[in-house]
Scaffold this active site. Sequence first.
Site, PDB file in Angstrom:
ATOM      1  N   ASP A 150     -30.953 -56.447 -26.830  1.00 17.15           N
ATOM      2  CA  ASP A 150     -32.031 -55.751 -27.542  1.00 17.15           C
ATOM      3  C   ASP A 150     -33.349 -55.924 -26.803  1.00 17.15           C
ATOM      4  O   ASP A 150     -34.130 -54.994 -26.667  1.00 17.15           O
ATOM      5  CB  ASP A 150     -32.151 -56.267 -28.975  1.00 17.15           C
TER       6      ASP A 150
ATOM      7  N   ASP B  89     -36.594 -65.015 -29.121  1.00 18.98           N
ATOM      8  CA  ASP B  89     -35.397 -65.810 -29.382  1.00 18.98           C
ATOM      9  C   ASP B  89     -34.255 -64.943 -29.916  1.00 18.98           C
ATOM     10  O   ASP B  89     -33.702 -65.206 -30.984  1.00 18.98           O
ATOM     11  CB  ASP B  89     -35.741 -66.947 -30.359  1.00 18.98           C
ATOM     12  N   GLU B  90     -33.928 -63.880 -29.170  1.00 13.54           N
ATOM     13  CA  GLU B  90     -32.758 -63.044 -29.466  1.00 13.54           C
ATOM     14  C   GLU B  90     -32.014 -62.793 -28.161  1.00 13.54           C
ATOM     15  O   GLU B  90     -31.123 -63.515 -27.818  1.00 13.54           O
ATOM     16  CB  GLU B  90     -33.164 -61.731 -30.138  1.00 13.54           C
TER      17      GLU B  90
ATOM     18  N   ASP C 204     -28.191 -51.053 -30.708  1.00  9.21           N
ATOM     19  CA  ASP C 204     -29.083 -50.722 -29.599  1.00  9.21           C
ATOM     20  C   ASP C 204     -28.257 -50.199 -28.419  1.00  9.21           C
ATOM     21  O   ASP C 204     -28.628 -49.212 -27.765  1.00  9.21           O
ATOM     22  CB  ASP C 204     -29.878 -51.955 -29.159  1.00  9.21           C
TER      23      ASP C 204
ATOM     24  N   GLU D 250     -40.298 -51.713 -28.918  1.00 13.88           N
ATOM     25  CA  GLU D 250     -39.385 -51.782 -30.063  1.00 13.88           C
ATOM     26  C   GLU D 250     -39.885 -50.885 -31.205  1.00 13.88           C
ATOM     27  O   GLU D 250     -39.132 -50.115 -31.772  1.00 13.88           O
ATOM     28  CB  GLU D 250     -39.308 -53.230 -30.539  1.00 13.88           C
TER      29      GLU D 250
ATOM     30  N   HIS E 221     -37.762 -52.975 -25.423  1.00 14.73           N
ATOM     31  CA  HIS E 221     -36.610 -52.679 -26.282  1.00 14.73           C
ATOM     32  C   HIS E 221     -36.203 -51.250 -25.943  1.00 14.73           C
ATOM     33  O   HIS E 221     -36.923 -50.328 -26.248  1.00 14.73           O
ATOM     34  CB  HIS E 221     -37.098 -52.711 -27.729  1.00 14.73           C
TER      35      HIS E 221
HETATM   36  C1  BGC Z   1     -33.043 -56.522 -32.944  1.00 11.41           C
HETATM   37  C2  BGC Z   1     -32.715 -55.073 -32.970  1.00 11.41           C
HETATM   38  C3  BGC Z   1     -31.448 -54.962 -33.751  1.00 11.41           C
HETATM   39  C4  BGC Z   1     -31.819 -55.326 -35.139  1.00 11.41           C
HETATM   40  C5  BGC Z   1     -30.815 -55.095 -36.203  1.00 11.41           C
HETATM   41  C6  BGC Z   1     -33.347 -56.933 -34.328  1.00 11.41           C
HETATM   42  O1  BGC Z   1     -33.690 -58.237 -34.469  1.00 11.41           O
HETATM   43  O2  BGC Z   1     -34.031 -56.829 -32.054  1.00 11.41           O
HETATM   44  O3  BGC Z   1     -32.936 -54.327 -31.901  1.00 11.41           O
HETATM   45  O4  BGC Z   1     -30.736 -53.815 -33.615  1.00 11.41           O
HETATM   46  O5  BGC Z   1     -32.329 -56.622 -35.210  1.00 11.41           O
HETATM   47  O6  BGC Z   1     -31.483 -54.498 -37.174  1.00 11.41           O
END
Ligand code: BGC
Length: 753
Positions: free
Chosen positions: A336, A341-342, A349, A633, A654
């Site tokens: 994403d 922190d992801e 995505d 994003e 994003h």
């Molecule tokens: C991510 C998104 C993802 C979403 C789900 C987010 O935290 O960054 O791109 O698809 O969560 O709703």
Amino acid sequence: MMNANHWIRCSTDLGSASCTFQKEITPKTGLKNATLSVSSVGLFEARLNGCKLGTAVLTPGYTQYHHRTQYMTYDITALLGDKNTLAITVGPGWAVGRLAFKDGIHTYSDHCAATAELVLTYADGATETVVTDESWQVFTSHILHSDIYNGETVDLTAEIKPLGFAVKDETAAKEFPLVPQQGEDIVENERLAPVELIVTPKGERVIDFGQNLTGYVEIRIKAARGERILLSHGEVLDAEGNFYNANYRSATNRIEYVCDGGENLFKPTFSFQGFRYVRLDSYPDVEINFDDIRAIAVHSDLRRTGYIKCGNEKINQLYHNTIWGQKGNYLDIPTDCPQRDERLGWTGDAQVFCRTAALNFDVKKFFHKWLGELRLDQQPNGAIWGTCPENFSLTDYHTRVSAAWGDAATIIPWELYCIYGDKQILADNFEMMKKWVDYQHGFGPEEYLWLGGRHYGDWLAMDAGPDVYMGATSNDLIASAFFARSTELVIKAGEVLGEDVSAYRELYANILKAFRAYFLENGMTKEQYPCTCYTSSGNPHDPFRRGLTQTAMVLILHFNLCLPEERPAFEQKLVELIEAFDGRMTTGFVGTPYILHVLSRMGREDLAFNLLFEERNPSWLFSVNHGATTIWEHWNGIKEDGSFWSTDMNSFNHYAYGSVFDWVYGVVAGIRTSECAPGYRKFTLTPHPDKRLGFLNCALDTVSGRMESNWYYKGEDVYFEFTVPAGCEAALTLPDGYTATLTGGSYCFTVKG
Ligand code: BGC
């Protein structure tokens, strides 16, 4: 195949510090070939006689480790001397370090481990195998700390101490099954020089690299022993021009280097950052020389295949942002975002962007790996999670099974098949595709609809009010629409593969019937539905969701969910809903990829182009006007007044909305593969010029060769130049209605204004 029983670890718990496993290698005379295979729990860097092996970094990549852990293979024949030192340094990486929102979790293992197998083949045919075992020595390293999210500390003054001999790691042998490398190498790509050293209003020194990217900073420096470099990273400056990185949430992205007094070259080994700006929190008292500082872009090694250039600089910048968004987020898995922190393989995505991605770059092998992960992650009941690799220790938020996210299972294989024309992609994924549809079929009280569940909805759409994450469109409608689409794709894939899909044909007919009965009345969607969430999904404060939204109209029209005679009414409603929002989109992740396609299919290219050229929020060019160098994003990550969206969720890298470029390739340039002769053996060439764009040059390197669609205006006249590769057939339709079948060659046409 590498033997899976030779895992070793350090007997001391080093926390997030790295250690090095080392072995002296002394080949006999007459060596003909030496092949080394290496893997790790955590990340590894292998060195022979001090030289790093291979160009790949962050090895062995990110997989569903407990199902399969990749090993890398190196031909080291030419590198071996009489006496050699083989060293493997390991660090936590994705497997042992922190992933997702939780602090301090060891996602797949609580310690690093390594395994290696060196096969020496001699001229007389004899072979000798050296494997990792208790004879390998262990040493501390200069990497005192590393973490994917939090950065790295390298102290060149730290004494390298022996830690005794390695111990066998039986757990790793059981829990980390080995497979040969599946995906592309992750490599260092572009090296960007700083463009400016800024002193911010707060008095902080900040280097601007001019481009938001994923990777790390490399610094060459000669400073006194013990002097420290401390770097913080950020994607944007705030409205006052000060350094800002609150949007990284808990990911500190801090890099610390300690100089040893000589000339040092620093860069992280087991971490990466998403950034454009670097704040010098501490820097030795030496001149900052731009020649010695580089931002290195790190991503999967993908071959560029698509090229677009037009006469509008803002659209060119948007395309640039899409390309860089893909680079930054195609780092072994489609993520994403690369900074907070992801950095997870969010399925939605990936699904939204996959067609654009496959036009921009050759992503066949990249997705071969990730779809393999997706198959492994699919649950026995067919469920596909929100993220992949899914590690099940994530929060409830990650483990939703959401429409448009899970549909990655059907949409991505189909899109890749169309672009690459390789049936094997469908064959590999057909079971997964069917099981996903079966999951939807079995969900909830209505057999032919997907009602209820825990969805992400039309994520980040603008129609549910300001600062709300989930758009206003009914989740039930979105879920049932994607249920129909996925079923349709199972039928198409089954037909290609010669499978019996009669049951899915019947299912599809029933879904269409049920969809019309439940969601449509008098040729229109119902205004509102109660939100039939079974649990706490959606907006708890909003138990009703709407059917009359732009995204609802777009899905109904794009997925053909109404009768042909009903289309004009839906088309009219879509136009009205755009007008009602002052000529702008309200769509989020779900509706945006399709809205321009729907408008141009209606013959309203004018409206589609209006949306493309729109500059007010929400629009693609809003971010461009705010200096974006990657796709944001949120439509309005930086708002009109210069303030930011909440720090909860505000990435400036994003790629999802970059999906607009599949419309530019497919409609504005007009190059679209035929589904019956995929891989562009036959394609339509239906360019749609617009004067505001001035000209368009589009080239695509497809599996059938390079095709080009170029057009430009001279006054009101439009000149077209096309290239069709040998062996291909293009069905040309020009804006004035002229049609022709073009075979291999170059062509020019003029349409008088
Ligand atoms: C991510 C998104 C993802 C979403 C789900 C987010 O935290 O960054 O791109 O698809 O969560 O709703």
